[in-house]
Design an enzyme around this catalytic site. Structure first.
Site, PDB file in Angstrom:
ATOM      1  N   LYS A 180     -41.421  30.383-110.782  1.00 36.49           N
ATOM      2  CA  LYS A 180     -42.672  30.793-110.681  1.00 36.49           C
ATOM      3  C   LYS A 180     -43.933  30.231-111.005  1.00 36.49           C
ATOM      4  O   LYS A 180     -44.890  30.126-110.379  1.00 36.49           O
ATOM      5  CB  LYS A 180     -42.554  32.147-111.690  1.00 36.49           C
ATOM      6  CG  LYS A 180     -43.568  32.790-111.996  1.00 36.49           C
ATOM      7  CD  LYS A 180     -43.610  33.947-112.852  1.00 36.49           C
ATOM      8  CE  LYS A 180     -43.662  33.576-114.309  1.00 36.49           C
ATOM      9  NZ  LYS A 180     -45.153  33.414-114.855  1.00 36.49           N
TER      10      LYS A 180
ATOM     11  N   ARG B  64     -42.230  40.795-112.154  1.00 35.46           N
ATOM     12  CA  ARG B  64     -43.154  39.923-112.003  1.00 35.46           C
ATOM     13  C   ARG B  64     -42.520  38.373-111.671  1.00 35.46           C
ATOM     14  O   ARG B  64     -43.162  37.444-111.212  1.00 35.46           O
ATOM     15  CB  ARG B  64     -44.211  39.721-113.229  1.00 35.46           C
ATOM     16  CG  ARG B  64     -45.159  40.826-113.159  1.00 35.46           C
ATOM     17  CD  ARG B  64     -46.126  40.707-114.210  1.00 35.46           C
ATOM     18  NE  ARG B  64     -46.903  39.647-113.976  1.00 35.46           N
ATOM     19  CZ  ARG B  64     -47.482  38.745-115.071  1.00 35.46           C
ATOM     20  NH1 ARG B  64     -47.516  39.365-116.452  1.00 35.46           N
ATOM     21  NH2 ARG B  64     -47.741  37.800-114.922  1.00 35.46           N
TER      22      ARG B  64
ATOM     23  N   CYS C 294     -49.494  38.356-119.418  1.00 37.86           N
ATOM     24  CA  CYS C 294     -48.628  38.851-120.639  1.00 37.86           C
ATOM     25  C   CYS C 294     -49.764  38.876-121.622  1.00 37.86           C
ATOM     26  O   CYS C 294     -50.464  37.903-122.043  1.00 37.86           O
ATOM     27  CB  CYS C 294     -47.569  38.141-120.825  1.00 37.86           C
ATOM     28  SG  CYS C 294     -46.135  38.335-119.573  1.00 37.86           S
TER      29      CYS C 294
ATOM     30  N   ARG D 186     -55.918  34.636-125.394  1.00 32.68           N
ATOM     31  CA  ARG D 186     -55.549  33.725-124.652  1.00 32.68           C
ATOM     32  C   ARG D 186     -56.780  33.216-123.679  1.00 32.68           C
ATOM     33  O   ARG D 186     -57.341  33.278-122.856  1.00 32.68           O
ATOM     34  CB  ARG D 186     -54.794  34.244-123.438  1.00 32.68           C
ATOM     35  CG  ARG D 186     -53.261  34.832-123.775  1.00 32.68           C
ATOM     36  CD  ARG D 186     -52.493  35.021-122.574  1.00 32.68           C
ATOM     37  NE  ARG D 186     -51.959  34.187-121.870  1.00 32.68           N
ATOM     38  CZ  ARG D 186     -51.073  34.439-120.884  1.00 32.68           C
ATOM     39  NH1 ARG D 186     -50.651  35.288-120.772  1.00 32.68           N
ATOM     40  NH2 ARG D 186     -50.642  33.179-120.116  1.00 32.68           N
TER      41      ARG D 186
ATOM     42  N   GLN E 175     -60.633  25.460-122.798  1.00 31.67           N
ATOM     43  CA  GLN E 175     -60.050  24.159-122.600  1.00 31.67           C
ATOM     44  C   GLN E 175     -60.395  23.930-121.035  1.00 31.67           C
ATOM     45  O   GLN E 175     -60.780  22.789-120.492  1.00 31.67           O
ATOM     46  CB  GLN E 175     -58.605  23.859-122.690  1.00 31.67           C
ATOM     47  CG  GLN E 175     -58.503  23.890-124.242  1.00 31.67           C
ATOM     48  CD  GLN E 175     -59.355  22.999-125.030  1.00 31.67           C
ATOM     49  OE1 GLN E 175     -59.573  21.721-124.871  1.00 31.67           O
ATOM     50  NE2 GLN E 175     -60.163  23.631-126.142  1.00 31.67           N
TER      51      GLN E 175
ATOM     52  N   ARG F 224     -52.079  35.618-114.923  1.00 37.29           N
ATOM     53  CA  ARG F 224     -52.690  34.432-115.447  1.00 37.29           C
ATOM     54  C   ARG F 224     -52.960  33.370-114.567  1.00 37.29           C
ATOM     55  O   ARG F 224     -54.013  32.493-114.664  1.00 37.29           O
ATOM     56  CB  ARG F 224     -52.067  34.173-116.701  1.00 37.29           C
ATOM     57  CG  ARG F 224     -52.385  32.766-117.483  1.00 37.29           C
ATOM     58  CD  ARG F 224     -53.280  33.030-118.546  1.00 37.29           C
ATOM     59  NE  ARG F 224     -54.267  33.892-118.740  1.00 37.29           N
ATOM     60  CZ  ARG F 224     -55.159  34.292-119.413  1.00 37.29           C
ATOM     61  NH1 ARG F 224     -55.663  33.255-120.069  1.00 37.29           N
ATOM     62  NH2 ARG F 224     -55.877  35.383-119.712  1.00 37.29           N
TER      63      ARG F 224
HETATM   64  N1  EPU Z   1     -55.251  27.633-125.095  1.00 40.73           N
HETATM   65  C1  EPU Z   1     -56.399  27.672-125.649  1.00 40.73           C
HETATM   66  N2  EPU Z   1     -57.283  27.244-124.598  1.00 40.73           N
HETATM   67  C2  EPU Z   1     -57.370  27.242-123.392  1.00 40.73           C
HETATM   68  C3  EPU Z   1     -55.999  27.476-122.853  1.00 40.73           C
HETATM   69  C4  EPU Z   1     -54.926  27.630-123.537  1.00 40.73           C
HETATM   70  O1  EPU Z   1     -56.429  27.776-126.651  1.00 40.73           O
HETATM   71  O2  EPU Z   1     -58.279  26.938-122.563  1.00 40.73           O
HETATM   72  C5  EPU Z   1     -54.048  27.723-125.758  1.00 40.73           C
HETATM   73  C6  EPU Z   1     -53.381  28.972-125.815  1.00 40.73           C
HETATM   74  O3  EPU Z   1     -54.029  30.307-126.150  1.00 40.73           O
HETATM   75  C7  EPU Z   1     -52.117  28.910-126.185  1.00 40.73           C
HETATM   76  C8  EPU Z   1     -51.656  27.374-125.685  1.00 40.73           C
HETATM   77  O4  EPU Z   1     -53.117  26.820-125.717  1.00 40.73           O
HETATM   78  O5  EPU Z   1     -51.992  28.876-127.474  1.00 40.73           O
HETATM   79  C9  EPU Z   1     -50.799  27.267-124.611  1.00 40.73           C
HETATM   80  O6  EPU Z   1     -51.484  27.880-123.457  1.00 40.73           O
HETATM   81  P1  EPU Z   1     -51.297  27.343-121.729  1.00 40.73           P
HETATM   82  O7  EPU Z   1     -52.357  27.001-121.369  1.00 40.73           O
HETATM   83  O8  EPU Z   1     -50.428  26.158-121.926  1.00 40.73           O
HETATM   84  O9  EPU Z   1     -50.429  28.552-121.179  1.00 40.73           O
HETATM   85  P2  EPU Z   1     -51.040  29.517-119.827  1.00 40.73           P
HETATM   86  O10 EPU Z   1     -51.060  28.192-118.908  1.00 40.73           O
HETATM   87  O11 EPU Z   1     -51.890  30.476-120.021  1.00 40.73           O
HETATM   88  C10 EPU Z   1     -48.345  28.940-118.751  1.00 40.73           C
HETATM   89  C11 EPU Z   1     -47.259  30.070-118.374  1.00 40.73           C
HETATM   90  C12 EPU Z   1     -46.833  30.727-119.499  1.00 40.73           C
HETATM   91  C13 EPU Z   1     -46.431  29.964-120.520  1.00 40.73           C
HETATM   92  C14 EPU Z   1     -47.301  28.830-120.944  1.00 40.73           C
HETATM   93  C15 EPU Z   1     -46.791  27.900-121.867  1.00 40.73           C
HETATM   94  C16 EPU Z   1     -47.838  30.420-116.036  1.00 40.73           C
HETATM   95  C17 EPU Z   1     -48.643  31.228-115.130  1.00 40.73           C
HETATM   96  N3  EPU Z   1     -48.060  30.738-117.391  1.00 40.73           N
HETATM   97  O12 EPU Z   1     -49.340  29.950-119.308  1.00 40.73           O
HETATM   98  O13 EPU Z   1     -45.792  31.671-118.880  1.00 40.73           O
HETATM   99  O14 EPU Z   1     -45.949  30.735-121.762  1.00 40.73           O
HETATM  100  O15 EPU Z   1     -47.899  28.217-120.026  1.00 40.73           O
HETATM  101  O16 EPU Z   1     -45.819  27.305-121.381  1.00 40.73           O
HETATM  102  O17 EPU Z   1     -47.636  29.334-115.815  1.00 40.73           O
HETATM  103  C18 EPU Z   1     -44.221  33.370-118.528  1.00 40.73           C
HETATM  104  O18 EPU Z   1     -43.853  32.593-117.364  1.00 40.73           O
HETATM  105  O19 EPU Z   1     -43.645  34.312-118.943  1.00 40.73           O
HETATM  106  C19 EPU Z   1     -45.221  32.798-119.121  1.00 40.73           C
HETATM  107  C20 EPU Z   1     -45.955  33.706-120.178  1.00 40.73           C
END
Ligand code: EPU
Length: 429
Positions: free
Chosen positions: A22, A398, A117, A122, A126, A93
């Protein structure tokens, strides 16, 4: 409204094939609009997040042709920029990748605040910092992210304050067609980041270093279409591994990359499961008699946060006291209340859960509060005594392609039921 109903206690035996990832599929699908061409994307998971990504692309003027259940042709020739409706992007997301994709192709983006989620706050600071380093101006207006780079994006030096998958992906997508070179420092290293880089490079991009902490992108004039196959989903595979560990049994899991699963395999072995690896296959056997373990989730190659709730469900059935610490998300413990309804003994303090293994979980009505929490409910239900009814299964759909059918084929007593408003139940499977 639908529910998943499980009568627990059956061990799992047989073979299950893993679908495409995914979290690789979503950025690859959305990044395909960087080409003014046709891309064929194969080995997509048939899940609602992918259907939503395709709907978003269609709403932007892309031609979408399903070639099989798991492969699609995207014709991005006539894609339009402009506002991407809030109703669509607020559901997941991954829609945030449209900011990078639209900025890259049109020099402007107008995208609703991305959903996904609920793990507490969130932020997207960055992402914004990265786009600004490339010369874009970003405003938040009425729930939309409005980005513009009238003279086009230029390469920049981006240093992330924390390791973030989403921002790494977004900046990579934006930088591919930017003028000059971009360097992303403190980049995330997940396999889906490597997969996205491989897809973009197959389209003619120049990206090196994906999978390390420093990614370098030399902007190119244009990208062309390609045919690309998505990597297997390590979290889907890990979920089946966790299920077998909890219920006992023996299952051959095919179409996996064992290297991506090493940390999950090691943890399950520490708990008493037996794991054999072949080229693209993992076989897991378990007596269901498990030992306690501690888990700390971290960015890749650390233990994946997306396996946290499932592993907690397994640890509820293990002997002794386990500690699970969440190192990525502010609050990923909303599943704990649900497991407690099944007799789990868990206490949470900040980002740490202490799990005291119990003799047996007992079936109960519970809710899938998010995608992986839903998977944890399924695992707990499979291992529990009696009937578990899981509501909110839209969250599970999802991210898991036919999880009910696959578990049923492995011998689980599991089905989906449709419930009408009058609470009449009609059995669907
Ligand atoms: N963060 C910041 N600022 C930002 C972006 C992120 O502080 O601008 C923080 C977040 O709050 C968090 C950490 O950085 O504490 C990691 O966030 P990340 O950006 O890595 O997560 P994401 O890209 O929003 C993706 C996956 C999630 C998975 C995370 C971590 C997708 C669509 N979602 O989320 O997947 O948990 O990376 O590996 O790729 C899932 O598949 O169930 C899922 C939630």
């Amino acid at each position: 409204m639908e529910k998943i109903v499980i009568n627990g206690g059956a061990p799992l035996y047989g073979e299950v094939a893993i679908n495409g990832a995914k979290n690789a599929a979503l950025p690859i699908l959305l990044a395909s609009i960087l080409t003014r061409d046709k891309c064929v994307i194969e080995h997509l998971p048939a899940i609602s997040d992918v259907a939503l990504a395709l709907e978003i692309l269609r709403s932007m003027g892309a031609g979408i042709k399903m070639l099989t259940r798991t492969s699609v042709e995207i014709d991005a020739t006539h894609v339009r920029g402009g506002i991407v409706p809030y109703e669509l992007v607020s559901k997941m997301r991954g829609s945030s990748y449209l900011i990078g994709a639209e900025l890259g192709r049109f020099g402007a983006a107008h995208v609703g605040w991305p959903g996904g989620c609920d793990f507490g706050v969130r932020p997207i600071d960055q992402h914004i910092k990265g786009f600004e380093a490339m010369g874009a101006k970003i405003d938040i207006e009425n729930g939309y992210i409005v980005a513009s780079a009238p003279d086009g994006l230029r390469g920049g030096q981006v240093y992330f304050d924390c390791v973030t998958v989403g921002a790494t992906i977004n900046i990579m997508i934006a930088a591919v067609l930017a003028k000059g070179n971009t360097v992303i420092d403190n980049a995330a290293r997940e396999p889906h980041i490597v997969d996205l880089a491989n897809f973009l490079n197959t389209c003619g991009a120049k990206i090196t270093g994906a999978g390390t902490g420093v990614i370098r992108i030399s902007g190119v004039e244009r990208l062309h279409g390609c045919t690309y196959t998505i990597i297997p989903d390590m979290i889907e595979a890990g979920t089946y591994m966790a299920a077998v560990a909890a219920t006992g049994g023996k299952v051959r899991i095919t179409n996996v990359i064992p290297k991506h699963l090493e940390i999950i395999s090691a943890k399950l072995e520490e708990m008493g499961a037996l794991i054999e690896e072949e080229d693209e296959t993992i076989t897991i056997s378990s007596t269901g008699d498990l030992r306690r373990a501690n888990i700390k989730t971290l960015p890749y190659p650390g233990f994946p946060t997306d396996m946290h709730p499932q592993m907690s469900a397994v640890l509820c059935c293990a002997k002794g006291t386990s500690i699970v610490s969440e190192g990525v998300w502010e609050n990923r413990f909303r599943y704990v209340d649900e497991l407690m309804k099944m007799g789990a003994d868990i206490s949470v303090d900040g980002r740490t859960a202490t799990i005291q293994g119990v003799e047996r979980l007992s079936g109960a009505p519970v809710r899938a509060v998010d995608l992986r929490a839903g998977a944890a409910m399924i695992i707990a239900g499979l291992a529990a005594e009696g009937r578990t009814e899981i509501s909110g299964i839209g969250s599970i759909e999802r991210g898991y392609d036919d999880i009910v059918g696959k578990l049923k084929a492995l011998g689980a007593n599991i089905k989906t039921i449709y419930c009408s408003d009058e609470n009449e139940l009609r059995e669907a499977q």
